[in-house]
Design a protein around this motif. Sequence first.
Motif, PDB file in Angstrom:
ATOM      1  N   VAL A  99      13.008  56.668  42.798  1.00 24.47           N
ATOM      2  CA  VAL A  99      12.681  57.580  41.710  1.00 24.47           C
ATOM      3  C   VAL A  99      14.146  57.549  40.016  1.00 24.47           C
ATOM      4  N   PHE A 100      15.034  56.813  40.540  1.00 27.02           N
ATOM      5  CA  PHE A 100      15.073  56.326  39.510  1.00 27.02           C
ATOM      6  C   PHE A 100      14.730  54.739  38.840  1.00 27.02           C
ATOM      7  N   ARG A 140      11.609  54.443  39.338  1.00 27.79           N
ATOM      8  CA  ARG A 140       9.782  54.794  38.574  1.00 27.79           C
ATOM      9  C   ARG A 140      10.311  55.932  37.288  1.00 27.79           C
ATOM     10  N   ARG A 141      10.894  56.412  37.135  1.00 29.49           N
ATOM     11  CA  ARG A 141      11.913  56.473  36.104  1.00 29.49           C
ATOM     12  C   ARG A 141      12.261  55.683  34.609  1.00 29.49           C
ATOM     13  N   ASN A 142      12.927  54.288  35.382  1.00 31.23           N
ATOM     14  CA  ASN A 142      13.111  53.586  34.217  1.00 31.23           C
ATOM     15  C   ASN A 142      12.520  52.321  34.218  1.00 31.23           C
ATOM     16  N   SER A 143      11.116  52.426  34.113  1.00 34.94           N
ATOM     17  CA  SER A 143      10.051  51.386  34.963  1.00 34.94           C
ATOM     18  C   SER A 143       9.936  51.141  33.042  1.00 34.94           C
ATOM     19  N   GLY A 157       7.874  53.646  31.862  1.00 38.18           N
ATOM     20  CA  GLY A 157       8.063  54.642  31.943  1.00 38.18           C
ATOM     21  C   GLY A 157       7.400  55.611  32.974  1.00 38.18           C
ATOM     22  N   ASP A 158       6.699  55.012  33.151  1.00 36.58           N
ATOM     23  CA  ASP A 158       5.294  56.036  34.263  1.00 36.58           C
ATOM     24  C   ASP A 158       5.351  55.265  35.752  1.00 36.58           C
ATOM     25  N   GLY A 159       5.957  54.150  35.831  1.00 34.65           N
ATOM     26  CA  GLY A 159       6.503  54.057  37.511  1.00 34.65           C
ATOM     27  C   GLY A 159       5.160  52.831  37.800  1.00 34.65           C
TER      28      GLY A 159
END
Length: 94
Positions: free
Chosen positions: A50-51, A53-56, A59-61
């Motif tokens: 989840v971290f 994906r949130r910080n890719s 921003g959309d994973g």
Amino acid sequence: MITWFEVQARFPKQSWDDVRFKLYLEGTRFHSRVNNCSFDVGPFSKPPLVFLRRNSASGDGNHIRDAELIGDVRSLNRDAASANAVVQFARQFN
């Protein structure tokens, strides 16, 4: 056949004690008592998905993916497309 360890350390792996004697860590570099070569090592982190994906980047994973593959893990490690990837593998003998 040369193993990944021999490619990296430039000597064959025999036992845990043997490796601990032949390689030593100084700062962020492993040094070999066998052939005077050294190489950088860095920290390994395992943040929750989840971290990531949130910080890719987007921003959309969409830059994060996982897959189950059956085959030779050595070819994945050699493939330039696998740069910066984390590859986890397992083998089973039935």
